[in-house]
Every structure is written in C-alpha cells, then in structure tokens.
Design an enzyme around this catalytic site. Structure first.
Site, PDB file in Angstrom:
ATOM      1  N   ARG A 236      -3.655   3.064   8.608  1.00  8.26           N
ATOM      2  CA  ARG A 236      -3.924   1.781   7.953  1.00  8.26           C
ATOM      3  C   ARG A 236      -2.669   0.917   7.915  1.00  8.26           C
ATOM      4  NH1 ARG A 236      -7.098   5.283   4.407  1.00  8.26           N
ATOM      5  NH2 ARG A 236      -9.229   4.519   4.202  1.00  8.26           N
TER       6      ARG A 236
ATOM      7  N   HIS B 126      -4.255 -41.010   3.183  1.00  8.63           N
ATOM      8  CA  HIS B 126      -4.618 -41.897   2.082  1.00  8.63           C
ATOM      9  C   HIS B 126      -5.708 -41.282   1.220  1.00  8.63           C
ATOM     10  CE1 HIS B 126      -7.067 -45.151   0.281  1.00  8.63           C
ATOM     11  NE2 HIS B 126      -5.884 -45.658  -0.017  1.00  8.63           N
TER      12      HIS B 126
ATOM     13  N   TYR C 295      13.652 -34.474 -13.076  1.00  9.76           N
ATOM     14  CA  TYR C 295      12.194 -34.359 -13.129  1.00  9.76           C
ATOM     15  C   TYR C 295      11.596 -34.319 -11.737  1.00  9.76           C
ATOM     16  CZ  TYR C 295      11.960 -39.362 -11.987  1.00  9.76           C
ATOM     17  OH  TYR C 295      12.090 -40.579 -11.355  1.00  9.76           O
TER      18      TYR C 295
ATOM     19  N   ARG D 234      -3.739  -1.626  -5.847  1.00  8.21           N
ATOM     20  CA  ARG D 234      -2.918  -2.829  -5.682  1.00  8.21           C
ATOM     21  C   ARG D 234      -3.298  -3.814  -6.775  1.00  8.21           C
ATOM     22  NH1 ARG D 234      -5.820  -4.613  -0.001  1.00  8.21           N
ATOM     23  NH2 ARG D 234      -7.890  -5.026  -0.827  1.00  8.21           N
TER      24      ARG D 234
ATOM     25  N   MET E  55      -5.770  -7.190   8.855  1.00  6.10           N
ATOM     26  CA  MET E  55      -5.226  -6.299   9.883  1.00  6.10           C
ATOM     27  C   MET E  55      -6.140  -5.097  10.079  1.00  6.10           C
ATOM     28  SD  MET E  55      -1.169  -6.675   9.061  1.00  6.10           S
ATOM     29  CE  MET E  55      -1.404  -6.579   7.295  1.00  6.10           C
TER      30      MET E  55
ATOM     31  N   LYS F 225       0.830  -1.200   0.000  1.00  5.65           N
ATOM     32  CA  LYS F 225       0.000   0.000   0.000  1.00  5.65           C
ATOM     33  C   LYS F 225       0.871   1.260   0.000  1.00  5.65           C
ATOM     34  CE  LYS F 225      -3.700  -0.244   2.379  1.00  5.65           C
ATOM     35  NZ  LYS F 225      -4.611  -0.395   3.537  1.00  5.65           N
TER      36      LYS F 225
END
Length: 907
Positions: free
Chosen positions: A98, A489, A884, A371, A109, A27
């Site tokens: 803020r 599993h 791999y 943002r 927050m 921010k």
C-alpha cells in the site's frame, strides 16, 4: 552512516513512531505507533518517502538494487513473526502493498492485496486454511488487482468496461447470478484462467508466478502512482508538494474473506459530517477491503444504533433489518466490542477523530490503518472545540487543527444532503465562490432584475461578466460563467457579495441570441431551473433544496481564540454598508479596500457618470460630477456608520473610463437622446475611449491627474461624509488611497488635490477630522521606489492582483488559457492569482515594506488583493510584519484563523 530506508514493525515493536510521518508517511508512522501502544496490527515494514524521491530521480533499476537487501531482510522479519514463508507452497506468507503519503490522499494512489499467490501457492493456502473457496477467491482478486495496478490492464477509454469486470459479468450472466459471493470454487478457478489469458493477450506476457517478481512489481507500481493523473490533480487541489513523495507499506495479509467468521470494514470515531461524538462505520462479512468502498455489495452498519438509523432512512422494517442487515454488534458481538474499545483507545491516544480500517480474520480483530479522519468544516470546528472543552487539547492546538479554507462551508447556504444525493451533475467549472444556489436561468442582467422584482429566483448565466452586470449579479441567487478564472470579475465580485459562483465552465455553450445553454449534450432554455455548488464547481439539473448555515457557539469560540493570538488585523474589501456590516459581524477590523467605481453602476449614477465621461470640457465634467457628489457622499456615510470606530480605506476611481460607457447600440441611442447628442457623436466618443490594453492605460491616478475634478469630487464626498458622521457621534477614520501610482510625483499631485479639497471642506463646515492619504502599491516600479513614495504616503496597501499581473506579465482574465497547462507541466506549482507568489511578487512586497519603513518606521502596511483571504499568503504577510490583510467579507473568518495560526507558528 548508510541512510536507513526501511523501518520494520510487528508484535508490539516498531522502529518508527507517529512523529516520523514526513519520512514514513501518515500510514506507516501510525502503523508503527499502533504497535507501540498495543493495538493488533499485522507485521510489516515501511519503505520511506525519501526512496520515492530517489526512485523518481534515478529510476526503477537503481532503486531496486539500492533497497533489495533491506527488503529481503524485512520480509524475513515478517516471515518470522507470522510463522510462514514468502513464496512457499505449503506454508505461504501473502502480503499487501500500500501507499502512504505524509498527508492523507484517499484513493489517489495504488494498492495490491493477496500478493504472493500462484497456481501452486493457492493450493497450499487451500490446504492450510481448509477453505478452498477462500483461497481461489483471494487468487482471483490478486490477478485482477495486480493486472490493473501493475500490468496496466485498465479500460482503453472512459466508455469501455474494465476487462476483468467484463469477464466476470459474462460469467455471472452464464450462471444466472448477481453477486461475486455466489461464484463457486470452480467458477473462481475458471475466472483465474480467463483473467490470466486476458493478461497474456493484452501484455504479450504470462502473469508472473514468482512472488519476488510480484513484490517488486507492486512496490514500483505504488511509487509510480505518486505521479499518476489523479494523484497529481489531488496534490494541486490541496497544494501538496510533489517532492514529498509517498512511502510504501508492505504488510502480512489478514483475510476478511475466509467465510462468515471473517469481515472487513471502515469506521470513524466521530461523525465526519457533523462532528458528533458518535462511533460509526460500515462492514461486510466475508469480504476484502475494496468491497466496502466499491459499492458492489451493500455494506452494513457497525453499531446497532447506526444500523437502525440507516434502515429508517431506507424504509426497511426493524424485522428485516435485524435478519438481513444485522450490525456488527449483532453479528459478531465479541469482535465488535473489541473494535469499540480499540477505536476509543486510538482517539484518546491521538486526541483527534480517527478514520480506521480493520479486518476480522476468523474472529480475530486486526487494525490495518488509523489516520486523522477527513471531515466537513462544521465537524472540524465541533470536534476541535469538544476536545478542547474536555481538556484533551489546548487552544493553540485548536487553531492548528483548523483548515482555514474549510470555514467557508459554515458561512454559505448549503445543499441538503439528501437532495444532493439525488442531484444530476450536468456541468463542472471552477468553485469560484462557495455556497449553494438554485434558480431559473437568465442570460442578461436587466432580465435578472425584472424577474427578481417578481420574486423569481434566478441564476445569471453569462459567457463572462462585466461591471455592467453588477445589478443582475446582486439579485441573482448565483452566477455561472463559461469563461474566467478564480480571480475573474465574476469570481471577485461574487465572493465580495458572498454569492455562489461557478466560473470557467468551459464545456458549456451559451447562445445569447437563442437564450439557451447547452450542458452535457442537452439544451436548457431561459427559465429552466438549475442549481450551482460553489464549493465544488458542479452544476445540477433542476432545483436542489438548500438549507441556511448554522453558525454555532463553537464557531464564535474559534474566533475568540483567534483574537487571543492574532497580531495582524483582518480587514475587509467592501463597497456597500451591507457588505461592511457582514464583514464586521465576522470580526473584520475595518475596511482595507472600498472600490468607489462599484458605486457608479446603478440607475441614475451610471447616467451621471456617462455624462461626465462624454462631457466636452471641464465645465461639463464638473456639472456632471455635481450630480454624483451627493450619491457618493451618501454611500460613504453608510459605510462609515457600519464601521463606526474602525479604519476605512477608500480607493479613488481606478478602472478605465471605457468600462462605464455603453457598447450596445440601443443603450448608446438612449444616452444620445438623454444628453442631446447624436448617435454618431456618442459612438465616436465611446470608440475614442477604447484602449488596446486598458490594464496599462488611462486609469487610476492617471485619470485623477488628467481630470483633477474627479479627485476633487471624490475627496469632497469622503471628507463631507466623515464630518457628517462625526456630527452624529460616529467615530470615523478615513484613509484615502490613490491607485496605480508608479512615480512619486503622481502621488504628490493627487495628495495636493485631496489636501486642498479637505481644507476647503473644513473651512466650509467649521470642523476638522483626521484622515490619511496613501497609495496602493500595485506597479513594480512603486515597489522598487517605495522609499521615495513613503515620503508623502501615510500608508501602503499592496494590490496583489495587479502586482501579480504586472510582475508576471499575465492578464488574469486571459491567463486561464495557459495556467492549467503550466501547472500540469510543472512550470508553476500554483495559480499565482490564487496563491501569492512569494519568490517574485512577495519579494517586491518585502522590498517595498523595508524601503517604506526605512523612511517612515510607523507607516501602516497591508494587502487588499484576493490573496488577503488565502491562508498561506496571509501567513507570508504576517512574517513581514504587515499591519493587516484585507479580503472579501465571507473570507474574513478564514483570514482570521490563518493570521492566528501564523502568529502561533512564527512566535
């Protein structure tokens, strides 16, 4: 030099920049950058994330003293730009406080608005603005927000109402009104008095009147909120390091609640759900920011086009819409035009979809934040490819924009958005395997099969699953378990199938005898409908409509870009031709793990397997194995055909034999009858197979070395299948993997059996084929002695599931009891079964890699544990130069993106 802890911005100038987000938070960095490019932003300053770290290390008093002088200078800077004075009665400056972490953590927050008000300042605001209602509305909001955030005036329990809301609801009832905007000035004055009285009663102290005391309280509260429960939980979910901290942004207040010429809202430069290039958002006249997201008032759409779409969904006529819910374009056309121009400027500048917060004060537009917006997996792909095709970003940037895990959303069935909005959540577990499933509750695998044969959709509900449930899992739409973690599993098998699964839903109560499950205090019976969201872990009541995913051309284009940069192949863990074909469609370059034991649990196979296990001598075992040979050979033929031209690593039988024998009395009796044994003999045989710790017991290569006929049968099935496919023109590359080796002699014994068997088959068939024999490194001793083991291994495959278990000494099936607590207490940052432990397990892999290559420089190396589809683990494997990684079919695209990102970043 003294460290700079505060960065000022305002009036087109800024001390920070967008590329300083690690220091200023997202921010603060973007507020600075918006100033530099001429976007109207209220002046202010940012206290750096480093101060948050100092705050947590040294405490409140030390840090306040450390930054006190700088904060006072920064406030003076804002006063100068705004032409007002902080704490002044006649010409007061109010500020907002803020948070701002380096990555977006929306809502996690705390924030405080309208800071600087007291009984005298509010009168000055009223006189200066000529708007008494606005002044007292702001004061009411401030006392409420400050009381909540700074003074801890929160509900005492989840059943209690917020103390301030309780006062307001009582006042509304007295006045016969429903909306906050209906309060008169006198009502608002009364509320402030009542709020402050509640503060005194709750805290024993008067509400602070000093603007500076208020400011320091708010700054410290924002720093404290970095360690609140929801922020910690969010960081754990998204692997955000605690040491990053949050910045604090202090800005001059601009007011959206000054009447009908003022407003506030949130907007997105593109559709965050679909990625469509469509500016959209919501606003409220005469409101402040929290009103838009709180849902107390119905927000209105910014664009007229969006407003009409919204009205249509709501069943509102165009006439009513225009009069009651006008768009911002209709209500405030000049400000809307400026906002539309500004949003395009910001997207063009940042070259990504932006999430904006704005306020309009008396017909003047101010931007409070921009943002990179949160988006769905589908939107992520579309936006990146649209920007790429428009020449805004290059292909490497496209890769960097991919959050690999979000690709899951594109591969599995999803719930229809409209249906999901109406769905009732009745339980919550772990999102073990993504997707959406709706079906009737069944509790047993055979019932699931029977119902599925009648074309009934079922959800298999188990306390926990075992390999015996495999067929039921295969036909079920989804699986829900009370126990087990992300690598249990149920989770592992479900992911391999691409099957929706919610595991570890600890609050549900399953009663097999009654065939019921209790969720959220309600009892559901077998046959009742439920729906599972494998992406969130939520369980819904009844049927929720699903839709098939659409893999657009953009998805394929992303995969093509991955192919251009990837150095490390991505294989798949697949046990059936169907799984292999799915993985190949997603771009898998072979099979890194084919678990042969999964082939033994169906119909006649399990019977033959049990005959082999319960045989009294070698001859009896061989007789039973003859029945299994053609079944195994057929399986391998199908897999080789699906992987034509690609390598296939087949692991020899691994689990302990007790997993294959029946444990229910009725099934034991059936087996006794089939084998001509007494029930007592079968029970004794089954009991004899039980082990105190099967994980460390008679399994893997230990089985093959004590019962070499098992290895002979499997090797024969593999080689015969390979030759049969070669005869059909299929290119086959078999790689036979010996599991659980800890001593080189174990591998040599198994390799001798495999080579001898292959030689026999070659002589019988009059043909040969190249094959490899290697091992799975999953025992720490194997990693330590990898140079010895490499002498007779053509390849290593790191089985990171078991290697993690043995390195930590944690059972993955039982660790769920304490792993959550360990993470909460900071003992572990991540679940090591989900994210590879690079310091411990990773060190063993690194050691084994180096030792193996010191003996055989060209030895093939890969991993085939669940970590093979986890992005940070894939990047670690790339850094070691492994050939791999292998993962379940539906994680192949995720691993491909992660591997490509690693190649680009580590180049």
């Amino acid at each position: 030099m003294e460290k700079k802890r505060i960065y000022k911005f305002g009036n087109g100038h800024a001390e920070g920049r967008a590329d300083m987000r690690n220091l200023l938070g997202g921010k603060g960095a973007n507020l600075a950058e918006m100033n530099l490019i001429g976007v109207p932003v209220p002046p202010g300053f940012t206290i750096t994330t480093e101060v948050c770290t100092e705050y947590n290390q040294h405490g409140k008093e030390a840090v306040v003293e450390l930054i006190k002088k700088d904060v006072e200078e920064a406030i003076a800077h804002v006063e100068e730009l705004m032409g007002s004075k902080f704490g002044d009665k006649e010409n007061p400056l109010l500020v907002s406080v803020r948070s701002g972490a380096r990555v977006s953590m929306p809502g996690m927050m705390d924030t405080v608005l309208n800071l600087g008000l007291n009984d005298e300042v509010v009168e000055g605001i009223a006189r200066k603005s000529g708007n008494e209602r606005f002044a007292w509305d702001s004061y009411r909001r401030f006392v409420q927000m400050y009381g909540d955030v700074v003074l801890g005036m929160k509900p005492k329990s989840k059943d209690d109402i917020d103390p301030f809301e309780e006062i307001m609801e009582k006042k509304k009832a007295e006045k016969g009104i429903t909306l906050d905007t209906e309060f008169t000035v006198d009502d608002l004055k009364d509320l402030v008095v009542l709020f402050k009285a509640a503060v005194k009663e709750c805290t024993g102290k008067d509400f602070p009147t000093s603007s500076w005391e208020q400011l320091w309280g708010a700054i410290c509260a924002v720093f404290d909120s970095w360690m609140n429960e929801r922020a910690i939980t969010y960081r754990q979910m998204y692997q955000i390091p605690e040491e990053w901290g949050t910045a604090v942004n202090v800005q001059a207040m601009v007011f959206g609640n000054m009447g009908n010429t003022s407003a506030t809202g949130v907007a997105f430069t593109r559709d965050a759900s679909t990625g469509e290039d469509l500016f959209n958002g919501e606003y409220l006249i005469n409101a402040q920011g929290e009103d838009v997201v709180a849902g107390i008032r119905t927000p209105q759409q910014i664009t007229t086009e969006g407003s009409r779409r919204w009205a249509k969904l709501q069943g509102i006529s165009e006439e009513d819409r225009a009069s009651k819910y006008p768009s911002l374009e209709e209500a405030m056309p000049e400000c809307a035009a400026q906002l539309i121009e500004t949003q395009q400027k910001l997207e063009d500048y940042f070259k990504d979809m932006q999430d904006l917060e704005f306020t309009i004060q008396d017909n003047k537009l101010w931007l409070l934040q921009t943002r990179n917006g949160k988006r769905t997996g589908a939107a992520m792909v579309k936006i990146a490819m649209d920007l790429y095709r428009d020449g805004e970003i290059d292909d490497k940037t496209v890769l960097k924009r991919m959050e690999a895990n979000k690709l899951d959303e594109l591969l599995h069935p999803v719930f229809a958005k409209e249906a999901l909005q109406q769905a009732k959540v009745i339980a919550k577990g772990l999102p073990a395997s993504p997707g959406a499933a709706t079906g009737k509750i069944v509790f047993f695998a055979d019932d699931a099969e029977a119902w599925a044969e009648k074309r009934k959709k079922v959800v298999l509900v188990r306390i926990e699953t075992s390999p015996e449930d495999l067929r039921g899992m295969t036909v079920a739409q989804g699986i829900l378990t009370a126990r087990g973690g992300m690598t249990s599993h149920a989770a592992v098998v479900a992911r391999g199938m691409g099957k929706c699964c919610v595991s570890g839903a600890g609050d549900i109560k399953v009663d097999y005898k009654a065939r019921t499950i209790e969720m959220s205090g309600k009892v559901y019976k077998e046959g009742d409908w439920i729906s599972l969201n494998g992406s969130t872990g939520e369980v819904y009541e009844g049927q929720v409509a699903t839709v098939d995913p659409e893999l657009s051309g953009d998805f394929a284009a992303i995969m093509d870009i991955c192919e251009k940069y990837t150095k490390m192949d991505v294989r798949t863990n697949a046990d059936t031709p169907k799984d292999a074909a799915i993985a190949r469609k997603f771009g898998a370059k072979g099979i890194g793990l084919c678990r042969t034991e999964h082939m033994f649990f169906e119909g006649e196979r399990i019977k033959a397997m049990r005959e082999m296990i319960l045989a009294k001598d070698t001859a009896g075992r061989k007789e039973a194995l003859k029945k299994l040979l053609p079944m195994q050979r057929s399986d391998f033929e199908g897999i080789f055909e699906a992987m034509d031209g690609l390598g296939v690593t087949i692991r020899l039988l691994d689990p302990p034999l007790h997993e294959f024998v029946p444990h229910q009395l009725a099934t034991q009796k059936e087996l006794a009858d089939e084998m001509g044994m007494t029930l007592e003999e079968v029970k004794l045989a089954c009991d004899a197979l039980e082990e105190f710790n099967p994980m460390l017991g008679h399994r893997g290569c230990r089985l093959g070395n004590t019962y070499p006929e098992i290895t002979e049968m499997q090797a024969r099935a593999i080689i015969e299948a390979a030759l049969n496919m070669k005869a059909k023109g299929i290119i086959v590359h078999p790689e036979i993997m010996v599991p659980l080796v800890g001593i080189v002699t174990e591998l040599k014994m198994q390799a001798d059996i495999i080579h001898a068997t292959a030689k026999k088959v070659f002589e019988e068939k009059g043909d040969t084929i190249e094959y490899k024999v290697g091992t799975m490194i999953e025992v720490p001793r194997a990693a330590v002695t990898a140079d010895e083991i490499a002498e007779c291994a053509d390849f290593f495959s790191f089985g990171t599931n078991d290697l993690t278990q043995m390195t930590f000494g944690y059972s993955r099936d039982d660790a769920g009891k304490f792993l959550k607590i360990y993470r909460e207490k900071g003992i572990l940052k991540n679940d090591p079964f989900q994210i590879l432990d690079q310091k411990g397990v990773g060190a063993l892999i690194k050691m084994a890699t180096e030792k193996g290559r010191s003996v055989k420089p060209q030895i093939k190396l890969g991993i085939c544990g669940e970590h093979g589809g986890e992005p940070s683990s894939v990047q670690f494997c790339n850094s070691l130069g492994l050939n791999y990684v292998s993962c379940s079919p539906f994680r192949v695209p995720i691993a491909r993106v992660a591997a490509a990102q690693a190649a680009v970043e580590q180049a």
